[in-house]
Design a protein around this motif. Structure first.
Motif, PDB file in Angstrom:
ATOM      1  N   LYS A   1      -2.480  13.157  -2.184  1.00 37.61           N
ATOM      2  CA  LYS A   1      -2.449  13.300  -1.588  1.00 37.61           C
ATOM      3  C   LYS A   1      -3.475  14.766  -0.877  1.00 37.61           C
ATOM      4  N   ASP A   2      -4.735  14.723  -0.535  1.00 31.38           N
ATOM      5  CA  ASP A   2      -5.465  16.115   0.292  1.00 31.38           C
ATOM      6  C   ASP A   2      -5.257  15.558   1.894  1.00 31.38           C
ATOM      7  N   ALA A   3      -6.309  16.650   2.685  1.00 34.47           N
ATOM      8  CA  ALA A   3      -6.730  16.796   3.550  1.00 34.47           C
ATOM      9  C   ALA A   3      -6.768  15.211   4.478  1.00 34.47           C
ATOM     10  N   ARG A   4      -7.445  14.435   4.293  1.00 31.89           N
ATOM     11  CA  ARG A   4      -7.492  12.897   4.490  1.00 31.89           C
ATOM     12  C   ARG A   4      -6.575  12.442   4.965  1.00 31.89           C
ATOM     13  N   GLY A   5      -5.580  12.261   4.042  1.00 28.91           N
ATOM     14  CA  GLY A   5      -5.107  11.429   3.974  1.00 28.91           C
ATOM     15  C   GLY A   5      -3.903  11.391   2.229  1.00 28.91           C
ATOM     16  N   THR A   6      -4.212   9.668   1.537  1.00 27.21           N
ATOM     17  CA  THR A   6      -3.467   9.837   0.323  1.00 27.21           C
ATOM     18  C   THR A   6      -4.096   8.982  -0.467  1.00 27.21           C
ATOM     19  N   LEU A   7      -4.719   9.162  -0.799  1.00 22.55           N
ATOM     20  CA  LEU A   7      -5.952   7.823  -1.708  1.00 22.55           C
ATOM     21  C   LEU A   7      -5.261   7.537  -2.642  1.00 22.55           C
ATOM     22  N   LEU A   8      -5.062   6.470  -3.083  1.00 23.60           N
ATOM     23  CA  LEU A   8      -5.107   5.295  -4.148  1.00 23.60           C
ATOM     24  C   LEU A   8      -5.894   5.213  -5.134  1.00 23.60           C
ATOM     25  N   PRO A   9      -5.627   5.953  -6.103  1.00 24.75           N
ATOM     26  CA  PRO A   9      -6.337   6.261  -7.548  1.00 24.75           C
ATOM     27  C   PRO A   9      -6.354   5.157  -8.090  1.00 24.75           C
TER      28      PRO A   9
ATOM     29  N   ALA B   1      -2.607   7.919   9.806  1.00 24.31           N
ATOM     30  CA  ALA B   1      -2.261   6.976  11.275  1.00 24.31           C
ATOM     31  C   ALA B   1      -1.891   5.920  10.698  1.00 24.31           C
ATOM     32  N   PHE B   2      -1.602   5.625   9.041  1.00 19.56           N
ATOM     33  CA  PHE B   2      -1.033   4.390   8.394  1.00 19.56           C
ATOM     34  C   PHE B   2       0.241   4.810   8.274  1.00 19.56           C
ATOM     35  N   SER B   3       0.203   5.993   7.797  1.00 18.21           N
ATOM     36  CA  SER B   3       2.114   6.476   7.946  1.00 18.21           C
ATOM     37  C   SER B   3       1.964   6.498   8.680  1.00 18.21           C
ATOM     38  N   LYS B   4       1.890   7.228  10.219  1.00 13.82           N
ATOM     39  CA  LYS B   4       2.594   7.270  11.356  1.00 13.82           C
ATOM     40  C   LYS B   4       3.360   5.796  11.709  1.00 13.82           C
TER      41      LYS B   4
ATOM     42  N   LEU C   1       0.526  -1.250   0.455  1.00 13.87           N
ATOM     43  CA  LEU C   1       0.128  -0.242   0.212  1.00 13.87           C
ATOM     44  C   LEU C   1       1.384   1.235   0.505  1.00 13.87           C
ATOM     45  N   ASP C   2       1.633   0.924   0.424  1.00 15.11           N
ATOM     46  CA  ASP C   2       2.631   2.404   0.937  1.00 15.11           C
ATOM     47  C   ASP C   2       3.273   3.092  -0.622  1.00 15.11           C
ATOM     48  N   HIS C   3       4.055   1.310  -1.038  1.00 14.91           N
ATOM     49  CA  HIS C   3       4.718   1.812  -2.392  1.00 14.91           C
ATOM     50  C   HIS C   3       4.234   2.077  -3.726  1.00 14.91           C
ATOM     51  N   LEU C   4       2.822   1.345  -3.698  1.00 14.29           N
ATOM     52  CA  LEU C   4       1.524   2.061  -4.624  1.00 14.29           C
ATOM     53  C   LEU C   4       0.868   3.920  -4.621  1.00 14.29           C
ATOM     54  N   ALA C   5       1.062   3.916  -3.032  1.00 13.27           N
ATOM     55  CA  ALA C   5       0.710   5.103  -2.908  1.00 13.27           C
ATOM     56  C   ALA C   5       1.916   6.281  -3.869  1.00 13.27           C
ATOM     57  N   ARG C   6       3.016   5.824  -2.347  1.00 13.68           N
ATOM     58  CA  ARG C   6       4.430   6.253  -3.235  1.00 13.68           C
ATOM     59  C   ARG C   6       4.574   6.872  -4.807  1.00 13.68           C
ATOM     60  N   LEU C   7       3.993   5.651  -5.580  1.00  9.80           N
ATOM     61  CA  LEU C   7       3.796   6.135  -6.865  1.00  9.80           C
ATOM     62  C   LEU C   7       2.663   6.206  -7.879  1.00  9.80           C
ATOM     63  N   HIS C   8       1.135   6.408  -7.146  1.00  8.99           N
ATOM     64  CA  HIS C   8       0.508   6.775  -7.416  1.00  8.99           C
ATOM     65  C   HIS C   8      -0.305   7.283  -6.688  1.00  8.99           C
ATOM     66  N   GLY C   9      -0.056   7.506  -5.468  1.00 10.98           N
ATOM     67  CA  GLY C   9      -1.225   8.661  -4.417  1.00 10.98           C
ATOM     68  C   GLY C   9      -1.052   9.624  -4.949  1.00 10.98           C
TER      69      GLY C   9
ATOM     70  N   GLY D   1      -8.947   2.311  11.941  1.00  6.54           N
ATOM     71  CA  GLY D   1      -9.091   3.774  11.290  1.00  6.54           C
ATOM     72  C   GLY D   1      -7.350   3.750  10.787  1.00  6.54           C
ATOM     73  N   GLU D   2      -6.258   3.256  10.464  1.00 10.38           N
ATOM     74  CA  GLU D   2      -5.225   3.188   9.730  1.00 10.38           C
ATOM     75  C   GLU D   2      -6.177   3.698   7.915  1.00 10.38           C
ATOM     76  N   ILE D   3      -7.348   3.187   7.447  1.00  9.35           N
ATOM     77  CA  ILE D   3      -7.073   2.821   6.092  1.00  9.35           C
ATOM     78  C   ILE D   3      -8.861   3.301   6.035  1.00  9.35           C
ATOM     79  N   GLU D   4      -9.516   3.460   4.681  1.00  5.65           N
ATOM     80  CA  GLU D   4     -10.682   3.763   4.421  1.00  5.65           C
ATOM     81  C   GLU D   4     -10.657   2.983   3.520  1.00  5.65           C
ATOM     82  N   ILE D   5     -12.114   2.491   3.455  1.00  3.43           N
ATOM     83  CA  ILE D   5     -12.224   1.805   1.306  1.00  3.43           C
ATOM     84  C   ILE D   5     -13.381   2.265   1.123  1.00  3.43           C
ATOM     85  N   LEU D   6     -12.949   3.028   0.383  1.00  2.00           N
ATOM     86  CA  LEU D   6     -14.372   4.122  -0.262  1.00  2.00           C
ATOM     87  C   LEU D   6     -14.947   3.699  -1.542  1.00  2.00           C
ATOM     88  N   GLU D   7     -16.357   4.143  -1.623  1.00  2.00           N
ATOM     89  CA  GLU D   7     -16.866   2.910  -2.620  1.00  2.00           C
ATOM     90  C   GLU D   7     -16.732   2.796  -3.959  1.00  2.00           C
TER      91      GLU D   7
END
Length: 236
Positions: free
Chosen positions: A175-183, A228-231, A165-173, A213-219
């Motif tokens: 960032k917004d006010a909520r955290g890092t979105l993987l599109p 919290a995930f990054s921390k 998840l961290d690797h995908l965030a670095r490649l494709h993430g 509370g570290e991630i959220e799965i969107l619709e």
């Protein structure tokens, strides 16, 4: 030339302009290359290319996303990397003429542009500035390979999933006010294939990360990595 064709060439030219080794060619040469790209549509789960075809073209992802996989024993997939809209792949095989031991499969309906080996060699490798940018791109590919070695070195499933998840965030993430979105529209099976663990284990771990509370799965199946995930990851 029809209006649709003109629009497609314009879109292709804009796309190439965002890739450093094409952008370094200059606007006129980039437009010339754009006219050489052949665009094809692929359905979800359709094979984009197999190993024997990797030395023939460079590929540009205009829409959708694809996964690069190797098949292990009994047909089990091992995902090596994922390419989404705006990415490119296949340039390495064009340099040394060797095939890559992997298959590329569309993860969703996708449009892929193909640039032939001859056109790539003539327009890119013959330009010194563009060639330097190609070397930079190859360094990025090498870092991705190092990541896979790192993931395979983790003995526990949670570390593997978190690293993916961290690797995908670095490649494709994004960032917004909520955290890092993987599109990316990732299934539990695809994450499991990336981390080389079972789908059931991924489902259990994602459920726990969600509850904590570290991630959220969107619709739309996109995953939001919260602060919290990054921390927690940086404390590992």
């Amino acid at each position: 030339m029809g209006t649709v064709s003109v629009l497609k060439i314009s879109a292709t030219n804009d796309f190439l302009g965002r890739i450093p080794f094409f952008a370094s060619l200059g606007p006129e040469k980039a437009r010339e290359v754009a006219r050489l790209v052949v665009r094809k549509h692929f359905r979800k789960n359709q094979v984009v290319l197999v190993e024997e075809e990797t030395e023939n073209f460079m590929y540009l992802v205009y829409s959708g996303s694809v996964k690069v996989v190797q098949f292990q024993d009994q047909g089990v997939e091992q995902i090596l990397t994922i390419h989404k809209r705006g990415d490119f792949f296949g340039e390495m095989a064009l340099l040394d003429g060797k095939t890559a031991p992997a298959t590329v499969i569309a993860m969703e309906e996708s449009e892929i542009g193909l640039l032939s080996k001859d056109d790539f060699s003539r327009h890119v490798l013959g330009n010194e500035d563009a060639f330097r940018q190609v070397i930079t791109a190859l360094c990025e590919r090498l870092r991705e390979a190092w990541f896979m070695i790192r993931v395979m070195g983790f003995s526990d499933a949670e570390s593997r999933v978190s690293a993916v998840l961290d690797h995908l965030a670095r490649l494709h993430g994004v960032k917004d006010a909520r955290g890092t979105l993987l599109p990316l529209k990732l299934t539990h099976k695809e994450i499991a294939d990336y981390a080389s663990i079972s789908r059931e284990t991924v489902t259990r771990l994602l459920g726990r990360l969600t509850r904590e509370g570290e991630i959220e799965i969107l619709e739309n199946r996109h995953i939001l990595l919260k602060p919290a995930f990054s921390k927690k990851l940086h404390l590992l």
